[in-house]
Design a protein around this motif. Structure first.
Motif, mmCIF file in Angstrom:
data_model
loop_
_atom_site.group_PDB
_atom_site.id
_atom_site.type_symbol
_atom_site.label_atom_id
_atom_site.label_comp_id
_atom_site.label_asym_id
_atom_site.label_seq_id
_atom_site.Cartn_x
_atom_site.Cartn_y
_atom_site.Cartn_z
ATOM 1 N N GLN A 295 -8.820 -4.020 14.436
ATOM 2 C CA GLN A 295 -8.520 -3.368 13.153
ATOM 3 C C GLN A 295 -7.198 -3.878 12.574
ATOM 4 N N LEU A 296 -6.185 -4.033 13.429
ATOM 5 C CA LEU A 296 -4.916 -4.573 12.932
ATOM 6 C C LEU A 296 -5.075 -6.010 12.455
ATOM 7 N N ASP A 297 -5.845 -6.808 13.173
ATOM 8 C CA ASP A 297 -6.082 -8.185 12.728
ATOM 9 C C ASP A 297 -6.791 -8.212 11.376
ATOM 10 N N THR A 298 -7.713 -7.276 11.165
ATOM 11 C CA THR A 298 -8.400 -7.204 9.879
ATOM 12 C C THR A 298 -7.427 -6.875 8.755
ATOM 13 N N VAL A 299 -6.503 -5.949 9.013
ATOM 14 C CA VAL A 299 -5.512 -5.587 7.997
ATOM 15 C C VAL A 299 -4.600 -6.774 7.696
ATOM 16 N N LYS A 300 -4.154 -7.479 8.739
ATOM 17 C CA LYS A 300 -3.287 -8.640 8.520
ATOM 18 C C LYS A 300 -4.007 -9.726 7.736
ATOM 19 N N ALA A 301 -5.274 -9.942 8.056
ATOM 20 C CA ALA A 301 -6.037 -10.947 7.317
ATOM 21 C C ALA A 301 -6.198 -10.553 5.855
ATOM 22 N N ALA A 302 -6.395 -9.262 5.605
ATOM 23 C CA ALA A 302 -6.528 -8.801 4.216
ATOM 24 C C ALA A 302 -5.225 -8.963 3.444
ATOM 25 N N LEU A 303 -4.088 -8.778 4.124
ATOM 26 C CA LEU A 303 -2.802 -8.954 3.449
ATOM 27 C C LEU A 303 -2.534 -10.424 3.142
ATOM 28 N N LYS A 304 -2.964 -11.304 4.031
ATOM 29 C CA LYS A 304 -2.757 -12.730 3.778
ATOM 30 C C LYS A 304 -3.671 -13.250 2.675
#
Length: 347
Positions: free
Chosen positions: A48-57
């Motif tokens: 879930q955190l990786d998904t959030v980071k990818a969305a921010l990038k």
């Protein structure tokens, strides 16, 4: 006789085994209980955190920042709860290891193979559990930092939106809202003026009149002669005890600014104390008056520091590299800045 007893025992066992299913069927619940929702694993929280980071990038992501922040905060709470849930298991493992005792020293007799095997299992379980707890804590910290980062992005986005919508002061749109709110503001201002006039009339009554007069007279003396006297004393001390040069000019500038702040601020404080000698001001007026006193302190600091830096009458004390003509042209700016700060702060 023994055969008879054996026959009776066999008959009882048969009847008991036949009756047990009937009792189980009678006591079975009519409906099955719903299964509990399984707690998310560490890998799922990390995903879930990786998904959030990818969305921010990804600048083209359609997910709102508020939703991404909620996901990060959810991961933070779940990771913290997971670490809390694993803590009792760690305590239990440590208790079991304490029961086994420490590992025998090299010269001591070896422990039993069963104990050594149990110790290895417990050590491995403790190491795995400790790694899970640390991973959960790390996930919680990363989620907290990610949520703070998203907050910053949301603030930047909000300010950019405000800046894009703000009209210039030379347009009609910029003044439309103040003009529209002016009648209501005037009503509030008149209401505030009436309350202040009532407070002044009450402060002028005999129980409060004498303290108010003494405070106002003392404030006037501070403003008229107190500032000059204090400034003269501080300058005299600086001239006698501070070496000549840049340090003395700095000390003299500090003396000028400090004398203005102390005398003007104390005069405003005295006026407020005389007006509110017996607590005649209500909470709103008292809060407003206290804010005005603070603004007077700041305005006095601005004027005092401006006078000290420009030093129109004493060019040899001037700290900045300004000509006499430039200092003369700028001598009104400290007063204008102080008045503007006082006015806008009061509004």
């Amino acid at each position: 006789m023994p055969n008879l007893l054996r026959f009776l025992l066999l008959l009882l066992l048969t009847l008991g085994s036949a009756a047990s299913p009937a009792q189980d069927n009678d006591q079975s619940p009519p409906t099955t209980a719903p299964a509990a929702t399984p707690a998310p694993t560490l890998d799922q929280l990390g995903s879930q955190l990786d998904t959030v980071k990818a969305a921010l990038k990804d600048n083209k992501s359609d997910t709102p920042l508020a939703d991404l922040r909620n996901i990060a905060l959810g991961v933070q709470d779940q990771a913290r709860q997971l670490a809390t849930n694993l803590a009792p298991q760690m305590t239990a493992l440590q208790a079991q290891l304490a029961v086994l005792g420490p590992v025998p020293a090299k010269g001591a007799p070896a422990e039993a193979p069963e104990v050594a095997t149990q110790r290895r299992k417990l050590d491995k379980a403790q190491a795995d559990l400790d790694a899970q707890i640390k991973q959960a804590q790390l996930l919680g910290q990363n989620a907290t930092q990610l949520a703070a980062q998203i907050n910053g992005l949301r603030n930047d986005e909000f300010q950019a939106r405000l800046a894009s919508r703000t009209a210039t002061p030379f347009s009609r749109t910029f003044w439309a809202d103040p003009v529209r709110a002016f009648p209501d503001d005037m009503v509030r201002f008149k209401r505030l003026g009436a309350r202040f006039a009532g407070a002044m009339a009450q402060a002028w009554q005999p129980p409060n009149r004498q303290p108010l007069m003494w405070c106002l007279v003392t404030a006037a003396l501070l403003l008229v002669g107190g500032r000059r006297l204090l400034e003269w004393l501080l300058l005299l001390l600086a001239a006698r005890h501070v070496p000549d040069g840049h340090l003395r000019r700095s000390a003299m500038a500090t003396a000028v600014a400090l004398s203005a702040v102390l005398t003007t601020g104390l005069a405003a404080q005295l006026a407020y104390q005389g007006l509110n000698w017996n607590g005649i001001l209500d909470n709103d007026l008292a809060a407003l008056a206290t804010s005005v006193v603070g603004l007077v302190y700041f305005a006095a600091y601005v004027t005092g520091l401006g006078r000290a830096l420009l030093s129109v009458r004493r060019p040899s004390w001037r700290l900045p590299a300004l000509s006499d003509l430039a200092a003369q042209r700028l001598h009104l700016f400290p007063w204008l800045l102080a008045a503007a700060a006082l006015l806008f702060g009061l509004l």
